[in-house]
Design a protein around this motif. Structure first.
Motif, PDB file in Angstrom:
ATOM      1  N   LYS A 165      -4.684  -6.705 -11.642  1.00 21.87           N
ATOM      2  CA  LYS A 165      -5.539  -5.520 -11.582  1.00 21.87           C
ATOM      3  C   LYS A 165      -5.565  -4.799 -12.928  1.00 21.87           C
ATOM      4  N   LYS A 166      -4.439  -4.809 -13.622  1.00 19.11           N
ATOM      5  CA  LYS A 166      -4.348  -4.153 -14.919  1.00 19.11           C
ATOM      6  C   LYS A 166      -4.811  -5.063 -16.047  1.00 19.11           C
ATOM      7  N   ARG A 167      -5.282  -6.276 -15.689  1.00 22.66           N
ATOM      8  CA  ARG A 167      -5.804  -7.257 -16.647  1.00 22.66           C
ATOM      9  C   ARG A 167      -4.765  -7.591 -17.721  1.00 22.66           C
ATOM     10  N   ILE A 168      -3.557  -7.871 -17.242  1.00 17.82           N
ATOM     11  CA  ILE A 168      -2.462  -8.269 -18.130  1.00 17.82           C
ATOM     12  C   ILE A 168      -2.163  -9.748 -17.889  1.00 17.82           C
TER      13      ILE A 168
ATOM     14  N   GLU B 111       0.818  -1.200   0.000  1.00 16.27           N
ATOM     15  CA  GLU B 111       0.000   0.000   0.000  1.00 16.27           C
ATOM     16  C   GLU B 111       0.853   1.251   0.000  1.00 16.27           C
ATOM     17  N   GLY B 112       1.568   1.488  -1.095  1.00 17.79           N
ATOM     18  CA  GLY B 112       2.271   2.746  -1.226  1.00 17.79           C
ATOM     19  C   GLY B 112       3.663   2.724  -0.648  1.00 17.79           C
ATOM     20  N   PRO B 113       4.413   3.834  -0.809  1.00 15.36           N
ATOM     21  CA  PRO B 113       5.817   3.878  -0.409  1.00 15.36           C
ATOM     22  C   PRO B 113       5.996   3.893   1.085  1.00 15.36           C
ATOM     23  N   ALA B 114       7.161   3.451   1.495  1.00 15.67           N
ATOM     24  CA  ALA B 114       7.490   3.485   2.914  1.00 15.67           C
ATOM     25  C   ALA B 114       7.723   4.911   3.351  1.00 15.67           C
ATOM     26  N   PRO B 115       7.607   5.210   4.637  1.00 13.34           N
ATOM     27  CA  PRO B 115       7.859   6.566   5.116  1.00 13.34           C
ATOM     28  C   PRO B 115       9.264   7.017   4.766  1.00 13.34           C
ATOM     29  N   GLY B 116       9.369   8.254   4.272  1.00 21.20           N
ATOM     30  CA  GLY B 116      10.680   8.814   3.961  1.00 21.20           C
ATOM     31  C   GLY B 116      11.062   8.690   2.516  1.00 21.20           C
ATOM     32  N   GLY B 117      10.112   8.305   1.615  1.00 19.97           N
ATOM     33  CA  GLY B 117      10.420   8.423   0.201  1.00 19.97           C
ATOM     34  C   GLY B 117      10.620   7.130  -0.518  1.00 19.97           C
ATOM     35  N   GLY B 118       9.952   6.053  -0.171  1.00 22.27           N
ATOM     36  CA  GLY B 118       9.925   4.900  -1.045  1.00 22.27           C
ATOM     37  C   GLY B 118      10.792   3.758  -0.628  1.00 22.27           C
ATOM     38  N   GLN B 119      11.638   3.894   0.377  1.00 23.80           N
ATOM     39  CA  GLN B 119      12.479   2.784   0.796  1.00 23.80           C
ATOM     40  C   GLN B 119      12.515   2.735   2.311  1.00 23.80           C
ATOM     41  N   SER B 120      12.089   1.618   2.875  1.00 21.37           N
ATOM     42  CA  SER B 120      12.088   1.517   4.333  1.00 21.37           C
ATOM     43  C   SER B 120      13.508   1.374   4.838  1.00 21.37           C
ATOM     44  N   ARG B 121      13.789   1.944   6.036  1.00 19.27           N
ATOM     45  CA  ARG B 121      15.142   1.941   6.563  1.00 19.27           C
ATOM     46  C   ARG B 121      15.535   0.598   7.144  1.00 19.27           C
TER      47      ARG B 121
ATOM     48  N   GLN C 182      13.994   2.261 -30.886  1.00 22.30           N
ATOM     49  CA  GLN C 182      13.933   3.469 -30.080  1.00 22.30           C
ATOM     50  C   GLN C 182      13.333   3.144 -28.718  1.00 22.30           C
ATOM     51  N   VAL C 183      14.035   3.518 -27.646  1.00 21.66           N
ATOM     52  CA  VAL C 183      13.530   3.284 -26.297  1.00 21.66           C
ATOM     53  C   VAL C 183      12.465   4.324 -25.968  1.00 21.66           C
ATOM     54  N   ARG C 184      11.316   3.852 -25.509  1.00 25.37           N
ATOM     55  CA  ARG C 184      10.245   4.740 -25.055  1.00 25.37           C
ATOM     56  C   ARG C 184      10.128   4.661 -23.537  1.00 25.37           C
ATOM     57  N   ARG C 185       9.573   5.718 -22.959  1.00 30.42           N
ATOM     58  CA  ARG C 185       9.478   5.791 -21.505  1.00 30.42           C
ATOM     59  C   ARG C 185       8.115   6.342 -21.099  1.00 30.42           C
ATOM     60  N   PRO C 186       7.724   6.163 -19.821  1.00 29.29           N
ATOM     61  CA  PRO C 186       6.401   6.622 -19.373  1.00 29.29           C
ATOM     62  C   PRO C 186       6.258   8.135 -19.475  1.00 29.29           C
ATOM     63  N   SER C 187       5.033   8.560 -19.674  1.00 28.61           N
ATOM     64  CA  SER C 187       4.715   9.992 -19.669  1.00 28.61           C
ATOM     65  C   SER C 187       3.495  10.207 -18.784  1.00 28.61           C
ATOM     66  N   GLY C 188       3.403  11.397 -18.235  1.00 29.00           N
ATOM     67  CA  GLY C 188       2.257  11.735 -17.405  1.00 29.00           C
ATOM     68  C   GLY C 188       2.298  11.149 -16.006  1.00 29.00           C
ATOM     69  N   ILE C 189       3.429  10.581 -15.598  1.00 34.93           N
ATOM     70  CA  ILE C 189       3.570  10.037 -14.246  1.00 34.93           C
ATOM     71  C   ILE C 189       4.081  11.166 -13.345  1.00 34.93           C
TER      72      ILE C 189
ATOM     73  N   LEU D 225       4.660   1.249  -7.647  1.00 30.71           N
ATOM     74  CA  LEU D 225       3.633   1.722  -6.725  1.00 30.71           C
ATOM     75  C   LEU D 225       2.524   2.494  -7.425  1.00 30.71           C
ATOM     76  N   ASN D 226       2.791   2.981  -8.607  1.00 28.98           N
ATOM     77  CA  ASN D 226       1.824   3.787  -9.344  1.00 28.98           C
ATOM     78  C   ASN D 226       1.110   2.902 -10.375  1.00 28.98           C
ATOM     79  N   GLU D 227      -0.197   2.754 -10.229  1.00 27.46           N
ATOM     80  CA  GLU D 227      -0.953   1.862 -11.115  1.00 27.46           C
ATOM     81  C   GLU D 227      -1.107   2.424 -12.521  1.00 27.46           C
ATOM     82  N   GLN D 228      -0.689   3.654 -12.747  1.00 28.90           N
ATOM     83  CA  GLN D 228      -0.738   4.222 -14.098  1.00 28.90           C
ATOM     84  C   GLN D 228       0.435   3.750 -14.966  1.00 28.90           C
ATOM     85  N   LEU D 229       1.430   3.104 -14.359  1.00 29.83           N
ATOM     86  CA  LEU D 229       2.553   2.598 -15.148  1.00 29.83           C
ATOM     87  C   LEU D 229       2.075   1.550 -16.140  1.00 29.83           C
ATOM     88  N   ASP D 230       2.602   1.624 -17.340  1.00 26.85           N
ATOM     89  CA  ASP D 230       2.150   0.768 -18.438  1.00 26.85           C
ATOM     90  C   ASP D 230       3.007  -0.493 -18.521  1.00 26.85           C
TER      91      ASP D 230
END
Length: 324
Positions: free
Chosen positions: A118-121, A55-65, A238-245, A166-171
């Motif tokens: 969840k993303k039906r993949i 359920e989301g990132p750990a306190p302090g920016g995404g990595q638990s200590r 050509q390498v493509r990357r996420p947009s709108g994140i 952590l972001n469900e918008q990632l493709d």
């Protein structure tokens, strides 16, 4: 002294009924307390669910200590229905190079199975477990995973076991237009240089074959991704990357604790010079390996396949494959 004043005086001296019982009706029932206990139990379960690794990132920016957080309690897995068109026609082979990182694996498999479902993949998780006595070779393990993933998958994800989206918008969909770098430099919590293609990279099987896979010359940690970037360019892709994140460096949870698990970053003999060269000869075409076993497992209800892999090394070509 009147009755009312006498009762007040007793209360001031500590006599009479306790204040809590004074709030209860004359005929006390256990049902209100039972209801209160149920409410507290529900609150405890809710806290446990929200505090687990799913359920989301750990306190302090995404990595638990203190290392990776506890995995969520197992939930009923979402499995694709073969006749359900909303899942799409493609199937992903999730290739996970692995050696002795079981605490990360226990969090990774159920989390990714749930995330992709969840993303039906449609997907199949392959744990590529290196069991020989050579140094770790991430690129060769991915080559083996590609060769062993079967004809029922048509694209791959080269996926680190210590990186959770952590972001469900990632493709994670079929990358028809070219390699798709999910863990882009703008989002990865650690690596931010422009030519970085590690962490999580999606390719169709056709595009991976066009690159002749990855080089088998990279033993130990690092540099195989940089060489593969040059292979991608050499194949005209050509390498493509996420947009709108918008979640930035908190888009992923990085489970790796460098204080607990050291990376093999030694550079032995000519390896210092070789690590910056492009391997024009090796890749899928000269893979040498043996599958010791293929085991179907379920981790907290999430299915995966573990391949125990013996890699082969020509010490005359790459003497740095051994720990000595």
């Amino acid at each position: 002294m009147g009755p009312a004043r006498r009762r007040a005086a007793l209360a001031l001296r500590g006599g009479g009924s306790p204040p809590l019982l004074g709030l209860l009706p004359g005929r006390f029932s256990v049902f209100p307390l039972f209801f209160l206990a149920l409410l507290l139990g529900f609150a405890s379960l809710l806290w446990l669910q929200l505090s687990c690794s799913g359920e989301g990132p750990a306190p302090g920016g995404g990595q638990s200590r203190g290392g990776p957080r506890q995995p969520c309690p197992p939930q009923a897995p979402l499995l694709p229905a073969e006749d359900e068109p909303s899942w799409g026609p493609h199937r992903l082979a999730l290739l996970v190079p692995f050696r002795e990182r079981f605490e990360e694996l226990l969090a990774f498999v159920p989390y990714m199975h749930r995330f992709l479902s969840k993303k039906r993949i449609r997907h199949h998780i392959f744990i590529l477990n290196q069991v020989d006595h050579f140094r770790f070779n991430r690129a060769s393990l991915i080559n083996v995973g590609f060769l062993e993933s079967g004809n029922d998958t048509d694209y791959i994800a080269m996926h680190d076991v210590d990186l959770l989206p952590l972001n469900e918008q990632l493709d994670y969909g079929f990358p028809e237009a070219g390699p798709f770098h999910v863990a882009s430099p703008e989002l990865h919590p650690l690596y931010h240089y422009k030519t970085y293609v590690g962490g999580i990279l999606l390719l169709t099987k056709q595009h991976y074959e066009m690159c002749n896979g990855m080089s088998n010359r990279f033993w130990g940690w690092g540099r195989e991704d940089d060489e593969f970037y040059r292979r991608i360019k050499g194949a005209g892709l050509q390498v493509r990357r996420p947009s709108g994140i918008t979640t930035g460096y908190e888009t992923f949870q990085h489970l790796h604790d460098p204080a607990w698990r050291k990376r093999d970053q030694k550079r032995i003999a000519a390896q210092k010079q070789e690590q910056f060269k492009v391997d024009h000869e090796g890749g899928l075409n000269n893979m040498r390996y043996r599958i010791e076993s293929r085991t179907a497992l379920s981790v907290a209800g999430a299915p995966c396949t573990v391949l125990n892999i013996f890699l082969d090394c020509d010490t005359s070509e790459t003497p740095w494959c051994t720990f000595g």
